[in-house]
Write a protein that holds these residues in place. Sequence first.
Motif, short mmCIF file in Angstrom:
data_model
loop_
_atom_site.label_atom_id
_atom_site.label_comp_id
_atom_site.label_asym_id
_atom_site.label_seq_id
_atom_site.Cartn_x
_atom_site.Cartn_y
_atom_site.Cartn_z
N ALA A 107 0.83 -1.21 0.00
CA ALA A 107 0.00 0.00 0.00
C ALA A 107 0.86 1.25 0.00
N THR A 108 1.97 1.20 0.72
CA THR A 108 2.88 2.35 0.72
C THR A 108 3.41 2.60 -0.68
N GLY A 109 3.81 1.54 -1.38
CA GLY A 109 4.30 1.70 -2.75
C GLY A 109 3.25 2.27 -3.68
N LYS A 110 2.01 1.84 -3.50
CA LYS A 110 0.94 2.37 -4.36
C LYS A 110 0.65 3.82 -4.02
N VAL A 111 0.69 4.17 -2.73
CA VAL A 111 0.52 5.57 -2.33
C VAL A 111 1.60 6.44 -2.97
N VAL A 112 2.84 5.97 -2.93
CA VAL A 112 3.93 6.71 -3.55
C VAL A 112 3.68 6.90 -5.04
N SER A 113 3.22 5.86 -5.72
CA SER A 113 2.97 5.96 -7.16
C SER A 113 1.83 6.94 -7.45
N GLU A 114 0.80 6.92 -6.64
CA GLU A 114 -0.30 7.87 -6.85
C GLU A 114 0.17 9.29 -6.63
N LEU A 115 0.96 9.49 -5.60
CA LEU A 115 1.46 10.83 -5.29
C LEU A 115 2.27 11.40 -6.45
N ILE A 116 3.13 10.56 -7.00
CA ILE A 116 4.01 11.03 -8.07
C ILE A 116 3.28 11.13 -9.41
N CYS A 117 2.43 10.17 -9.70
CA CYS A 117 1.79 10.12 -11.02
C CYS A 117 0.52 10.96 -11.11
N ASP A 118 -0.20 11.09 -10.00
CA ASP A 118 -1.48 11.79 -10.03
C ASP A 118 -1.48 13.11 -9.27
N GLY A 119 -0.47 13.29 -8.41
CA GLY A 119 -0.45 14.51 -7.61
C GLY A 119 -1.35 14.46 -6.39
N GLU A 120 -2.05 13.35 -6.19
CA GLU A 120 -2.87 13.18 -5.00
C GLU A 120 -3.03 11.70 -4.73
#
Length: 385
Positions: free
Chosen positions: A348-361
């Motif tokens: 989940a942490t990895g997916k949160v990081v990917s959302e933060l970088i790719c989507d900005g939220e």
Amino acid sequence: MDRNRGVGFVTVMAGGGSSTGNVRVRKVVVVGGGIVGASSAYFLAKRGVEVEVLESNGVACAASGKAGGFLALDWNDEGGNPVGSLSRASFSLHKELARDFGPDAIGYRLISAVAANLPENARHEASKASYLGYVSRETVIGTTETCAQVHPEKLTKALMRGSSATVTIAKVIGINHSDSKITSLRMEGGATRPIADDEMVVFALGPWSNLVSKELGLPTFYGQKALSMVVPTDPPLSPYASFTNWRGKSPEIYPRADEAYVCGFGESLRIVTEKPDEVVPLESGERQLRAFTKEILGSMGDNVPVRACHLPLAEDGIPVIGSLESNGAENGVLAAGHSCWGILNGPATGKVVSELICDGEISLIPKWVVSSISPARFASRTRSR
């Protein structure tokens, strides 16, 4: 910018993501090759981002290669704990990863959990297939609906392979930054790794996060040394994770398909300075773990080494996951401090990081949780420096 939106200016060169500014991220440099770094690399790659991993010793060389791999859906739910939402999301992601990689490839299976009051000298006979003769079935504390397990080293390495990331063995010992951006990473030996305008950095350093945290005004990170043994079992033990009460201590046993992971007798929190391959147990802890294993598993563990690793904890006990913009590094993300739940919460942490970088939220977890775990909660320390 709304702190809940994190790195709001990012767009991705390939593979989706929304445009909220004019900076394009071509590549992400992940510092750390444990479960959090590997998960970040994997989910970023699924979004089409090129990833380079900088790792000091090797993939899964520390706690991610020596952890037990117990997974619990709802054990972090009590008292408004922000980790609860992260754990629930990650429990589901572990099921998805088991489907993607195959359960056997990562050691995934559903199990139950029991609280066991073990009598003195409760020696296990190696010929028995179950050690539950010492466990009351009235002490079941988790079922196959809420508990599972994974082999941490196998999962971490599968995630890293799945990311197709370039893995470079190099130790990051600090950062250089100016104008609210990380400009380069300082490496052991005097070299630097420049960070281009179209690159971002994810720090997944676990208990070694102090290498960069102080330069960003973040609090101290600690490690708690944990001891473990991996004992071959033939025949296998029954699939019950056992949380025991033994001579006033609380060692744990996690049976796997052909081995038993036994852990306990850890040490106090401390600032970690040694390298992953230099972490060794204290003699007193090793002696107690061997005595416990001997009583429960008989001679099966006689020639098994006792291993040690550090569980990473933030100063306030809550993981630190999010953008470093408020801490003076708008092109940086930190993900650390997961304590004993690092394997559970890694995906989940990895997916949160990917959302933060790719989507900005971040959409995987509620906004109040995003705020609770964000490095921005320590931003005042940066401003007061």
